[in-house]
Motif scaffolding. Structure first.
Motif, PDB file in Angstrom:
ATOM      1  N   ALA A  56       0.818  -1.211   0.000  1.00 31.84           N
ATOM      2  CA  ALA A  56       0.000   0.000   0.000  1.00 31.84           C
ATOM      3  C   ALA A  56       0.856   1.268   0.000  1.00 31.84           C
ATOM      4  CB  ALA A  56      -0.931   0.008   1.211  1.00 31.84           C
ATOM      5  N   LYS A  57       2.077   1.163   0.491  1.00 33.59           N
ATOM      6  CA  LYS A  57       2.974   2.322   0.488  1.00 33.59           C
ATOM      7  C   LYS A  57       3.501   2.608  -0.917  1.00 33.59           C
ATOM      8  CE  LYS A  57       2.936   2.990   4.991  1.00 33.59           C
ATOM      9  NZ  LYS A  57       2.343   4.201   5.606  1.00 33.59           N
ATOM     10  N   ILE A  58       3.542   1.577  -1.738  1.00 30.82           N
ATOM     11  CA  ILE A  58       4.024   1.722  -3.115  1.00 30.82           C
ATOM     12  C   ILE A  58       2.882   2.096  -4.051  1.00 30.82           C
ATOM     13  CG2 ILE A  58       5.232   0.561  -5.023  1.00 30.82           C
ATOM     14  CD1 ILE A  58       6.870   0.900  -2.423  1.00 30.82           C
ATOM     15  N   SER A  59       1.754   1.433  -3.867  1.00 29.86           N
ATOM     16  CA  SER A  59       0.615   1.671  -4.752  1.00 29.86           C
ATOM     17  C   SER A  59      -0.694   1.482  -4.002  1.00 29.86           C
ATOM     18  CB  SER A  59       0.657   0.728  -5.961  1.00 29.86           C
ATOM     19  OG  SER A  59      -0.423   0.996  -6.832  1.00 29.86           O
ATOM     20  N   PRO A  60      -1.246   2.549  -3.416  1.00 32.90           N
ATOM     21  CA  PRO A  60      -2.584   2.434  -2.824  1.00 32.90           C
ATOM     22  C   PRO A  60      -3.599   2.066  -3.914  1.00 32.90           C
ATOM     23  CG  PRO A  60      -1.503   4.506  -2.214  1.00 32.90           C
ATOM     24  CD  PRO A  60      -0.690   3.906  -3.306  1.00 32.90           C
ATOM     25  N   PHE A  61      -4.418   1.071  -3.639  1.00 34.48           N
ATOM     26  CA  PHE A  61      -5.360   0.606  -4.646  1.00 34.48           C
ATOM     27  C   PHE A  61      -6.618   1.475  -4.654  1.00 34.48           C
ATOM     28  CE2 PHE A  61      -3.292  -3.659  -3.652  1.00 34.48           C
ATOM     29  CZ  PHE A  61      -2.391  -3.529  -4.694  1.00 34.48           C
ATOM     30  N   LEU A  62      -7.063   1.814  -5.838  1.00 33.74           N
ATOM     31  CA  LEU A  62      -8.227   2.671  -6.010  1.00 33.74           C
ATOM     32  C   LEU A  62      -9.527   1.872  -5.866  1.00 33.74           C
ATOM     33  CD1 LEU A  62      -7.028   4.665  -9.141  1.00 33.74           C
ATOM     34  CD2 LEU A  62      -7.085   5.481  -6.769  1.00 33.74           C
ATOM     35  N   PRO A  63     -10.626   2.533  -5.516  1.00 33.79           N
ATOM     36  CA  PRO A  63     -11.926   1.853  -5.526  1.00 33.79           C
ATOM     37  C   PRO A  63     -12.190   1.240  -6.910  1.00 33.79           C
ATOM     38  CG  PRO A  63     -12.114   3.970  -4.433  1.00 33.79           C
ATOM     39  CD  PRO A  63     -10.729   3.925  -5.032  1.00 33.79           C
ATOM     40  N   GLY A  64     -12.625   0.008  -6.912  1.00 33.24           N
ATOM     41  CA  GLY A  64     -12.906  -0.680  -8.163  1.00 33.24           C
ATOM     42  C   GLY A  64     -11.718  -1.416  -8.742  1.00 33.24           C
ATOM     43  N   LEU A  84      -7.555  -3.373   4.184  1.00 32.26           N
ATOM     44  CA  LEU A  84      -7.140  -1.976   4.027  1.00 32.26           C
ATOM     45  C   LEU A  84      -7.871  -1.282   2.883  1.00 32.26           C
ATOM     46  CD1 LEU A  84      -5.114  -0.025   5.378  1.00 32.26           C
ATOM     47  CD2 LEU A  84      -3.509  -0.594   3.547  1.00 32.26           C
ATOM     48  N   PHE A  85      -8.209  -2.041   1.834  1.00 29.98           N
ATOM     49  CA  PHE A  85      -8.861  -1.468   0.651  1.00 29.98           C
ATOM     50  C   PHE A  85     -10.199  -2.172   0.401  1.00 29.98           C
ATOM     51  CE2 PHE A  85      -4.264  -0.857  -0.130  1.00 29.98           C
ATOM     52  CZ  PHE A  85      -4.243   0.537  -0.187  1.00 29.98           C
ATOM     53  N   PRO A  86     -11.210  -1.871   1.207  1.00 30.79           N
ATOM     54  CA  PRO A  86     -12.483  -2.596   1.101  1.00 30.79           C
ATOM     55  C   PRO A  86     -13.258  -2.323  -0.179  1.00 30.79           C
ATOM     56  CG  PRO A  86     -12.674  -0.752   2.633  1.00 30.79           C
ATOM     57  CD  PRO A  86     -11.217  -0.884   2.290  1.00 30.79           C
ATOM     58  N   LYS A  87     -12.884  -1.289  -0.926  1.00 31.89           N
ATOM     59  CA  LYS A  87     -13.580  -0.991  -2.176  1.00 31.89           C
ATOM     60  C   LYS A  87     -12.853  -1.536  -3.401  1.00 31.89           C
ATOM     61  CE  LYS A  87     -15.929   3.102  -0.367  1.00 31.89           C
ATOM     62  NZ  LYS A  87     -16.190   4.555  -0.542  1.00 31.89           N
TER      63      LYS A  87
END
Length: 207
Positions: A56-64, A84-87
């Motif tokens: 997540a520090k390198i690439s936070p994942f976007l919704p979808g 961490l990325f529920p969407k």
């Protein structure tokens, strides 16, 4: 849990509860099936959860965003990242049926509605993804071969769609023929000694 709070200060109450429950759930299932080394269970949050979350520090994942955890084993790095990325959507893939069945139960116990699982070989998957993540599954050259054609062509993240792999030790022989690979030292993000020689490799897909 304090080590997660040290680096991830914006967890919601629900995420905190999921991470808190995660160790107890893994202790239960690990006593019945060797998902992770029993020597590391006391250091569960550092060696498994935080190690997974460094992606997540390198690439936070976007919704979808659609993510495959290739060779998920005990559910790492996919399950902590799904919290961490529920969407974002996570497909956890492994060829060992017992592990996939157990990881499926763990995700249900954590109420992860963004996780689905499949017992198959990585190369046999038919879906496309933004990123394919892994933790020390196999050599990068094999992963490149197995994941060929499994990425969306359009990238929406700061990093180009591709592989994000957790690695340790000297990997120079793995990346010498992969000039497009970029290496990130985890010690730049986490200061614990455990991470001193650990890395993330980003390997963008090629058309």
């Amino acid at each position: 849990m304090h080590i997660l709070e040290k680096y991830f200060t914006e967890l919601t109450a629900h995420q905190y509860e999921q991470f808190f429950e995660m160790k107890t759930i893994y202790e239960y299932w690990n006593a019945r099936m060797n998902l992770i080394s029993r020597k590391t269970i006391d250091d569960f949050y550092q060696q498994h959860v935080l190690h997974s979350l460094v992606i997540a520090k390198i690439s936070p994942f976007l919704p979808g965003a659609r993510i495959m955890d290739a060779g998920t084993g005990g559910g790492f790095p996919g399950i902590p990242l799904a919290v961490l990325f529920p969407k974002s959507q996570f497909l956890l893939v492994d060829s060992i049926g017992k592990k996939i069945r157990t990881v499926t139960e763990i995700s249900k116990e954590l109420n992860l509605h963004n996780v689905y699982t499949e017992c198959t070989r990585i190369e046999q998957g038919k879906e496309n993804f933004d990123f394919i993540i892994s933790r020390s599954v196999t050599r990068l050259s094999k992963l490149v071969l197995w994941t060929s054609g499994k990425f969306f062509k359009t990238s929406h993240h700061a990093l180009k769609n591709g592989l994000l792999c957790l690695k340790g030790g000297d990997i120079s022989s793995e990346i010498q023929n992969l000039p497009q690979a970029r290496e990130y030292a985890i010690s730049n993000y986490f200061d614990e000694f455990f991470f001193k020689k650990k890395k993330i490799i980003h390997l963008p897909f090629r058309l």
